[in-house]
Write a protein that holds these residues in place. Structure first.
Motif, PDB file in Angstrom:
ATOM      1  N   LEU A 246       0.823  -1.204   0.000  1.00  0.00           N
ATOM      2  CA  LEU A 246       0.000   0.000   0.000  1.00  0.00           C
ATOM      3  C   LEU A 246       0.859   1.257   0.000  1.00  0.00           C
ATOM      4  O   LEU A 246       0.498   2.259  -0.619  1.00  0.00           O
TER       5      LEU A 246
ATOM      6  N   THR B 292      -7.024  -3.026  -1.927  1.00  0.00           N
ATOM      7  CA  THR B 292      -7.576  -3.111  -0.577  1.00  0.00           C
ATOM      8  C   THR B 292      -8.817  -3.987  -0.542  1.00  0.00           C
ATOM      9  O   THR B 292      -9.073  -4.684   0.446  1.00  0.00           O
TER      10      THR B 292
ATOM     11  N   MET C  15      -7.504  -0.452   6.074  1.00  0.00           N
ATOM     12  CA  MET C  15      -7.668  -1.898   5.926  1.00  0.00           C
ATOM     13  C   MET C  15      -8.607  -2.454   6.990  1.00  0.00           C
ATOM     14  O   MET C  15      -9.401  -3.364   6.712  1.00  0.00           O
TER      15      MET C  15
END
Length: 359
Positions: free
Chosen positions: A52, A66, A95
């Motif tokens: 990420l 995600t 998340m």
């Protein structure tokens, strides 16, 4: 079509087609995501953090990654472990919101005990992620929009707002706008809005289809949103089949207007390139072209897919949509029909004039 007949059809293909084995993997074409996903499945989170961070503000890629990671992480406490170690990490907060929403959706679909509590927790986690992440990040808002479909009683007022245009149904338009302002044309956001319209007791199948066609009326030619009506037409067929109202004419929807126009418009904007090109989108496009006997065009999509496949929409071609093996055979059969040397020689106008496949 029963299993024996499917096997006979595949047995008539050339050797390389008969031996073809599709790959079902949530990462699809995204090789970087594949490694992080393996770590999540092993209950490790550091590869997700690195991925990420590397993704940065490429919002389309961030949204896709995600979503896939959350679906895998929902079965464990791996994201809770990350958040415990780094409670101020914006990525960890996002998340956690994604995972909470995924758990809520699963509980809602399964009508499980505790579904209401999971929805409330997901709502709180989305709020925390919105406050703790970058104000330009669309993903927390995408998660909140995904959660809207569990609010069947419309207890939250932001899930029932006036539409952007008068002919469209009411719904979580404020949430969609929040995503749209941060990532114009975000694929998942519009799919989530579409799913809400199917789940909401105050909207109809026609509302959902109308929304999908409205989206394609303004979506750029190279946008994956141009494929949204294909999902609507598959859902339309599935619902008619499930409630027993399907008739012989509904089986041929892929060879009739306005479906033909929706499929042609989707194909005009293809291919959608890049590591997050949706394997699901390409499967829906290949299915629509095959079902309408547009074999030459379908063959191009099957070649782009390589070995990648998805269970839907192929499961709906079979006698038992819950049987994963039948869905595999249906995909392989359709692919073989489109890529066979004999089909390549005869594809064209004559094939298109033939009676359409059951959708």
């Amino acid at each position: 079509m029963d299993s024996a007949r499917l096997d006979r059809v595949m047995g008539r293909d050339s050797g390389n087609l008969r031996e073809f084995t599709p790959i079902y993997h949530p990462a699809g074409f995204d090789s970087e995501l594949r490694s992080a996903l393996e770590d999540v499945q092993a209950r490790r989170w550091r590869a997700t953090r690195e991925l990420l961070a590397h993704t940065g503000d490429d919002w389309a890629v961030r949204t896709s990654r995600t979503q896939v990671l959350a679906a895998a992480a929902a079965r464990s406490d791996v994201m809770e472990a990350w958040l415990a170690e780094e409670p101020h990490s914006a990525d960890a907060l996002v998340m956690q919101a994604r995972v909470s929403v995924e758990r809520s959706l699963q509980a809602h679909r399964g009508n499980r005990a505790g579904a209401a509590e999971l929805a409330q927790q997901a709502q709180q986690d989305c709020d925390v992620a919105i406050k703790g992440s970058s104000p330009t990040d669309p993903v927390p808002w995408v998660a909140l929009l995904a959660l809207a479909q569990v609010d069947v009683r419309l207890a939250y007022p932001w899930n029932w707002r006036a539409p952007w245009e008068p002919m469209l149904p009411a719904g979580p338009w404020g949430l969609l706008r929040a995503v749209h302002e941060r990532d114009w044309g975000n694929r998942e956001a519009y799919h989530r809005m579409h799913q809400f319209l199917y789940a909401c007791p105050h909207t109809t199948n026609a509302d959902a289809l109308g929304f999908a066609q409205w989206v394609t009326s303004w979506a750029p030619e190279d946008s994956p949103l141009r494929l949204l009506p294909l999902y609507a037409w598959v859902e339309n067929y599935r619902r008619h089949r499930e409630d027993g109202t399907a008739d012989p004419l509904s089986h041929g929807q892929w060879a009739r207007e306005p479906v033909i126009w929706d499929v042609q418009r989707a194909f005009q904007g293809w291919p959608h390139t890049g590591p997050i090109a949706s394997v699901g989108d390409l499967n829906y496009l290949a299915h629509a072209l095959w079902a309408g006997r547009q074999y030459t065009e379908a063959a191009q999509v099957f070649r782009a897919l390589g070995q990648y496949a998805t269970r839907l929409p192929w499961a709906f071609v079979t006698e038992d949509p819950t049987n994963a093996g039948l869905a595999v055979r249906a995909f392989v059969r359709a692919r073989s029909e489109c890529l066979s040397p004999a089909r390549s020689r005869t594809a064209g106008g004559a094939a298109r004039r033939a009676r359409p496949r059951p959708a």
